[in-house]
Scaffold this active site. Structure first.
Site, mmCIF file in Angstrom:
data_model
loop_
_atom_site.group_PDB
_atom_site.id
_atom_site.type_symbol
_atom_site.label_atom_id
_atom_site.label_comp_id
_atom_site.label_asym_id
_atom_site.label_seq_id
_atom_site.Cartn_x
_atom_site.Cartn_y
_atom_site.Cartn_z
ATOM 1 N N SER A 1 0.677 -1.113 0.155
ATOM 2 C CA SER A 1 0.181 0.027 0.126
ATOM 3 C C SER A 1 0.879 1.261 0.099
ATOM 4 O O SER A 1 1.473 1.672 1.002
ATOM 5 C CB SER A 1 -0.888 -0.081 1.209
ATOM 6 O OG SER A 1 -1.354 1.273 1.564
HETATM 7 N N1 LIG Z 1 -7.503 8.969 0.590
HETATM 8 C C1 LIG Z 1 -6.712 7.709 1.248
HETATM 9 C C2 LIG Z 1 -6.799 6.515 0.423
HETATM 10 C C3 LIG Z 1 -5.966 5.400 0.818
HETATM 11 C C4 LIG Z 1 -6.258 4.075 -0.181
HETATM 12 O O1 LIG Z 1 -6.522 4.198 -1.225
HETATM 13 N N2 LIG Z 1 -5.657 2.830 0.351
HETATM 14 C C5 LIG Z 1 -5.801 1.884 -0.363
HETATM 15 C C6 LIG Z 1 -4.712 0.713 -0.064
HETATM 16 S S1 LIG Z 1 -3.137 1.613 -0.897
HETATM 17 C C7 LIG Z 1 -7.046 1.143 0.161
HETATM 18 O O2 LIG Z 1 -7.071 0.117 1.195
HETATM 19 N N3 LIG Z 1 -8.406 1.554 -0.173
HETATM 20 C C8 LIG Z 1 -9.559 0.974 0.260
HETATM 21 C C9 LIG Z 1 -10.835 1.892 -0.366
HETATM 22 O O3 LIG Z 1 -10.287 2.863 -0.711
HETATM 23 O O4 LIG Z 1 -11.717 1.313 -0.058
HETATM 24 C C10 LIG Z 1 -5.232 8.304 1.218
HETATM 25 O O5 LIG Z 1 -4.949 9.491 0.650
HETATM 26 O O6 LIG Z 1 -4.484 7.951 1.960
#
Ligand SMILES: N[C@@H](CCC(=O)N[C@@H](CS)C(=O)NCC(=O)O)C(=O)O
Length: 220
Positions: free
Chosen positions: A16
């Protein structure tokens, strides 16, 4: 002093990239905020399965957005994330290795920090073949472990104890109702408060009574 520090748990997987951003920010703030940062290596695939969520990259428009988003965030956070995403490659062996490092050093968290960072670099900066077993050895050596220590940790990472530990940490995140990573759990006045993503630090800081000054704090 240490008793008054607020416990902040970071659940992450090195597959991630957003977890990498959150990890580096928390490492920077660890000595600025009055927090006790705990690294919680978990399995993103397990979090998705257990919560019924799906990989965000499956939706083409979302995937394209993430590539642009990550390029911009890389510059903003000063973390060398270099998309595109690495395709369908599991991190089970890697996260078992990180779990083994975390278990071996227990509370200290020094090596788990270095090893995790090297693995993120392999996947997201230099785009190495992370399925190759040598990539784990290389990350361990770069993190400052000796060849013998790496060998010992690779053996430990295949043990039932470590497989169970990774499952239980992933389950711990699910018990807090996680659906993705990074997932941060803070204990505020005896109650757990949860934050999803590397873009929730302003709110998190407010909740724990600390000041957010952007991704590059400088200790005064
Ligand atoms: N808006 C969050 C996004 C984080 C994200 O997209 N994480 C991914 C893994 S890299 C996830 O687990 N997504 C699940 C989802 O968006 O439902 C950030 O900026 O950190």
């Amino acid at each position: 002093m240490s008793n008054s520090r607020k416990v902040v748990k970071l659940f992450y997987d090195v597959i991630s990239p957003y977890s990498w951003l959150a990890f580096e920010v928390l490492c920077r703030y660890r000595n600025v905020w009055n927090i006790d940062l705990k690294f919680k290596p978990a399995l993103l695939g397990g979090v998705f399965r257990g919560s019924g969520n799906q990989e965000p990259g499956l939706v083409q428009n979302k995937f394209s957005y993430m590539v642009t988003d990550l390029k911009q965030l890389s510059e903003f956070f000063g973390v060398p994330v270099n998309p595109p995403l690495p395709g369908k490659k599991g991190t089970l062996n890697m996260m078992r290795f990180v779990t083994a490092v975390a278990e071996k050093e227990k509370e200290r968290g020094v090596l788990v920090e270095r090893v995790s960072r090297e693995l993120w670099k392999n996947i997201w900066s230099t785009h190495q073949d992370i399925t190759h077993p040598a990539s784990l050895t290389e990350a361990g050596l770069k993190a400052g472990l000796s060849a013998n220590e790496v060998e010992e940790l690779l053996i430990l990472s295949k043990s039932q104890q470590i497989k169970d530990k990774l499952k239980s940490v992933t389950q711990e995140a699910l018990d807090y109702q996680s659906f993705g990573l990074p997932f941060i759990v803070c204990h505020v006045n005896g109650k757990a408060e949860v934050f999803f993503g590397s873009d929730r630090f302003e709110l998190m800081a407010h909740r724990i009574g600390e000041k957010w000054v952007g991704p590059h704090p400088v200790k005064s």
